[in-house]
Enzyme design. Structure first.
Site, PDB file in Angstrom:
ATOM      1  N   ASP A 101     -52.247  33.756 -46.687  1.00 59.56           N
ATOM      2  CA  ASP A 101     -52.771  32.909 -45.616  1.00 59.56           C
ATOM      3  C   ASP A 101     -53.391  33.667 -44.445  1.00 59.56           C
ATOM      4  O   ASP A 101     -53.883  33.051 -43.501  1.00 59.56           O
ATOM      5  CB  ASP A 101     -51.663  31.976 -45.106  1.00 59.56           C
ATOM      6  CG  ASP A 101     -50.396  32.738 -44.700  1.00 59.56           C
ATOM      7  OD1 ASP A 101     -50.505  33.893 -44.231  1.00 59.56           O
ATOM      8  OD2 ASP A 101     -49.291  32.173 -44.854  1.00 59.56           O
ATOM      9  N   HIS A 118     -50.583  39.403 -53.286  1.00 61.20           N
ATOM     10  CA  HIS A 118     -51.229  38.300 -54.002  1.00 61.20           C
ATOM     11  C   HIS A 118     -52.609  37.969 -53.452  1.00 61.20           C
ATOM     12  O   HIS A 118     -53.121  36.883 -53.667  1.00 61.20           O
ATOM     13  CB  HIS A 118     -50.332  37.058 -53.967  1.00 61.20           C
ATOM     14  CG  HIS A 118     -49.055  37.233 -54.748  1.00 61.20           C
ATOM     15  ND1 HIS A 118     -47.979  36.384 -54.647  1.00 61.20           N
ATOM     16  CD2 HIS A 118     -48.695  38.177 -55.644  1.00 61.20           C
ATOM     17  CE1 HIS A 118     -47.007  36.798 -55.452  1.00 61.20           C
ATOM     18  NE2 HIS A 118     -47.408  37.884 -56.053  1.00 61.20           N
ATOM     19  N   CYS A 129     -68.536  42.568 -59.406  1.00 61.64           N
ATOM     20  CA  CYS A 129     -68.932  43.708 -58.559  1.00 61.64           C
ATOM     21  C   CYS A 129     -68.041  43.847 -57.321  1.00 61.64           C
ATOM     22  O   CYS A 129     -68.168  44.815 -56.579  1.00 61.64           O
ATOM     23  CB  CYS A 129     -70.406  43.600 -58.154  1.00 61.64           C
ATOM     24  SG  CYS A 129     -70.726  42.352 -56.904  1.00 61.64           S
ATOM     25  N   CYS A 156     -75.001  40.085 -58.668  1.00 61.18           N
ATOM     26  CA  CYS A 156     -74.832  40.496 -60.060  1.00 61.18           C
ATOM     27  C   CYS A 156     -74.624  39.337 -61.023  1.00 61.18           C
ATOM     28  O   CYS A 156     -74.563  39.538 -62.236  1.00 61.18           O
ATOM     29  CB  CYS A 156     -73.649  41.466 -60.180  1.00 61.18           C
ATOM     30  SG  CYS A 156     -72.046  40.648 -60.162  1.00 61.18           S
ATOM     31  N   SER A 195     -37.757  33.497 -51.978  1.00 60.80           N
ATOM     32  CA  SER A 195     -36.636  33.233 -52.880  1.00 60.80           C
ATOM     33  C   SER A 195     -36.360  34.467 -53.741  1.00 60.80           C
ATOM     34  O   SER A 195     -35.376  34.511 -54.465  1.00 60.80           O
ATOM     35  CB  SER A 195     -36.935  32.012 -53.746  1.00 60.80           C
ATOM     36  OG  SER A 195     -38.191  32.164 -54.367  1.00 60.80           O
TER      37      SER A 195
HETATM   38  P1  NAD Z   1     -40.721  30.451 -52.358  1.00 62.80           P
HETATM   39  O1  NAD Z   1     -41.342  29.132 -52.052  1.00 62.80           O
HETATM   40  O2  NAD Z   1     -40.232  30.714 -53.728  1.00 62.80           O
HETATM   41  O3  NAD Z   1     -39.510  30.714 -51.356  1.00 62.80           O
HETATM   42  C1  NAD Z   1     -39.628  30.479 -49.999  1.00 62.80           C
HETATM   43  C2  NAD Z   1     -38.224  30.573 -49.414  1.00 62.80           C
HETATM   44  O4  NAD Z   1     -38.320  30.461 -47.994  1.00 62.80           O
HETATM   45  C3  NAD Z   1     -37.302  29.449 -49.893  1.00 62.80           C
HETATM   46  O5  NAD Z   1     -36.112  30.022 -50.404  1.00 62.80           O
HETATM   47  C4  NAD Z   1     -37.022  28.621 -48.607  1.00 62.80           C
HETATM   48  O6  NAD Z   1     -35.702  28.158 -48.547  1.00 62.80           O
HETATM   49  C5  NAD Z   1     -37.278  29.633 -47.512  1.00 62.80           C
HETATM   50  N1  NAD Z   1     -37.779  29.065 -46.253  1.00 62.80           N
HETATM   51  C6  NAD Z   1     -38.823  28.226 -46.075  1.00 62.80           C
HETATM   52  N2  NAD Z   1     -39.045  28.004 -44.765  1.00 62.80           N
HETATM   53  C7  NAD Z   1     -38.095  28.711 -44.095  1.00 62.80           C
HETATM   54  C8  NAD Z   1     -37.795  28.882 -42.708  1.00 62.80           C
HETATM   55  N3  NAD Z   1     -38.535  28.308 -41.742  1.00 62.80           N
HETATM   56  N4  NAD Z   1     -36.742  29.665 -42.371  1.00 62.80           N
HETATM   57  C9  NAD Z   1     -35.982  30.258 -43.341  1.00 62.80           C
HETATM   58  N5  NAD Z   1     -36.231  30.136 -44.655  1.00 62.80           N
HETATM   59  C10 NAD Z   1     -37.279  29.379 -45.030  1.00 62.80           C
HETATM   60  O7  NAD Z   1     -41.770  31.517 -51.862  1.00 62.80           O
HETATM   61  P2  NAD Z   1     -42.128  32.948 -52.403  1.00 62.80           P
HETATM   62  O8  NAD Z   1     -40.906  33.650 -52.906  1.00 62.80           O
HETATM   63  O9  NAD Z   1     -42.936  33.602 -51.351  1.00 62.80           O
HETATM   64  O10 NAD Z   1     -43.046  32.640 -53.674  1.00 62.80           O
HETATM   65  C11 NAD Z   1     -44.071  31.719 -53.590  1.00 62.80           C
HETATM   66  C12 NAD Z   1     -45.373  32.251 -54.162  1.00 62.80           C
HETATM   67  O11 NAD Z   1     -46.412  31.337 -53.858  1.00 62.80           O
HETATM   68  C13 NAD Z   1     -45.778  33.551 -53.529  1.00 62.80           C
HETATM   69  O12 NAD Z   1     -46.040  34.405 -54.576  1.00 62.80           O
HETATM   70  C14 NAD Z   1     -47.042  33.263 -52.718  1.00 62.80           C
HETATM   71  O13 NAD Z   1     -48.099  34.083 -53.153  1.00 62.80           O
HETATM   72  C15 NAD Z   1     -47.424  31.850 -53.010  1.00 62.80           C
HETATM   73  N6  NAD Z   1     -47.467  31.000 -51.793  1.00 62.80           N
HETATM   74  C16 NAD Z   1     -48.065  31.479 -50.652  1.00 62.80           C
HETATM   75  C17 NAD Z   1     -48.059  30.712 -49.478  1.00 62.80           C
HETATM   76  C18 NAD Z   1     -48.717  31.253 -48.230  1.00 62.80           C
HETATM   77  O14 NAD Z   1     -49.605  32.090 -48.308  1.00 62.80           O
HETATM   78  N7  NAD Z   1     -48.290  30.833 -47.030  1.00 62.80           N
HETATM   79  C19 NAD Z   1     -47.456  29.463 -49.473  1.00 62.80           C
HETATM   80  C20 NAD Z   1     -46.864  28.982 -50.671  1.00 62.80           C
HETATM   81  C21 NAD Z   1     -46.872  29.784 -51.825  1.00 62.80           C
HETATM   82 ZN    ZN Z   2     -71.217  40.424 -57.998  1.00 67.88          ZN
END
Ligand code: NAD
Ligand code: ZN
Length: 249
Positions: A101, A118, A129, A156, A195
């Site tokens: 993000d 990611h 490219c 490209c 998580s």
């Molecule tokens: P996940 O959703 O598996 O885990 C998020 C964890 O954060 C959960 O266990 C939840 O309980 C905890 N949580 C949420 N809000 C909280 C808060 N305010 N305070 C304390 N704990 C809180 O996320 P992950 O392990 O990062 O995996 C998700 C995948 O999805 C990642 O690989 C990511 O690339 C992608 N993703 C990215 C975004 C982003 O860029 N903001 C958002 C969603 C998913």
């Molecule tokens: Zn290109």
């Protein structure tokens, strides 16, 4: 405020933080687990399908436009700002993130200290490219063409894709290497809002621990690595981090 965390941060010379989707929920971006979250409503498009099918590429760009209109205006929260402060003080050497993000950058963290495992969803790149494409232009051209042709690279002719790592796509090698060396260089590793289920990224906290660093986990609910940690704080991220640095907003 958690006294142990405060003490350990004070004592540490090189802190590495590892952030997941939970870092940004207080900015209004749902994590994977929230019911109804933008990521859970649809099956993800696999990288292979994006490559193989014009229909899938068009669908991917339609979804990108829909998701961005929901969460594209998100701003860094007090947790991001607290981390930015610790980076500016030289306490945190690297921010390794699974998030796409761009909110760590927006909170003022030097981009050179951010390792995005990611990718980044705020721009696009050509898969052939590597040329960077700005989202607004790509989207406008896509919409102007009636959403009937997937965006291609003017240089490209390759496919243009959001600069994120899709399911089925290889992890970025140089980021993985940088994350590993940052992890091996730290004496305190703090995993925040993940998580810790997604491999190989979830391996970094374990690597840090095995290398002798202290491991702290901050997450609202239990994670898969709680047993390996020296300290687990089941609390709200923004509150813990802003208290840690004495931020009042
Ligand atoms: P996940 O959703 O598996 O885990 C998020 C964890 O954060 C959960 O266990 C939840 O309980 C905890 N949580 C949420 N809000 C909280 C808060 N305010 N305070 C304390 N704990 C809180 O996320 P992950 O392990 O990062 O995996 C998700 C995948 O999805 C990642 O690989 C990511 O690339 C992608 N993703 C990215 C975004 C982003 O860029 N903001 C958002 C969603 C998913
Ligand atoms: Zn290109």
């Amino acid at each position: 405020m958690d006294v142990t965390l405060r003490q350990w941060v004070d004592q540490a010379e090189r802190v590495v933080v590892f952030t997941g989707a939970g870092m940004s929920t207080e900015s209004g971006i749902p994590d994977f687990r929230s019911p109804g979250g933008v990521w859970t409503r649809m099956q993800p498009i696999m990288f292979q399908d994006f490559i193989a099918s014009e229909e899938m590429r068009i669908e991917a760009w339609r979804r990108k436009i829909a998701v961005d209109s929901e969460i594209g205006g998100a701003q860094p929260n007090k947790g991001h700002k607290a981390l930015a402060q610790l980076v500016a003080q030289g306490k945190i050497t690297h921010v390794i993130t699974q998030n796409i993000d761009n909110l760590h950058q927006q909170s003022g963290v030097d981009a050179a200290k951010i390792i995005e495992l990611h990718g980044n969803g705020t721009y696009a790149t050509c898969l052939d490219c590597g040329l960077r494409h700005e989202l607004e232009q790509v989207k406008q051209a896509f919409i102007a063409a009636g959403e009937k042709t997937a965006p291609g690279c003017q240089d490209c002719g390759g496919w243009v894709k959001s600069a994120t790592i899709s399911f089925g796509q290889a992890m970025p090698e140089s980021e993985m290497r940088r994350a590993e060396s940052a992890t091996l260089g730290c004496d305190l590793f703090i995993a925040i809002g993940s998580s810790l289920q997604v491999m190989p990224a979830a391996g970094f906290p374990v690597l840090a621990r095995h290398n002798g660093a202290r491991l702290v986990i901050i997450n609202r609910e239990p994670t898969d690595l709680d047993e390996a940690a020296d300290l687990v704080l089941n609390a709200e991220i923004g509150e813990v981090l802003s208290n840690l640095v004495g931020l009042n907003s």
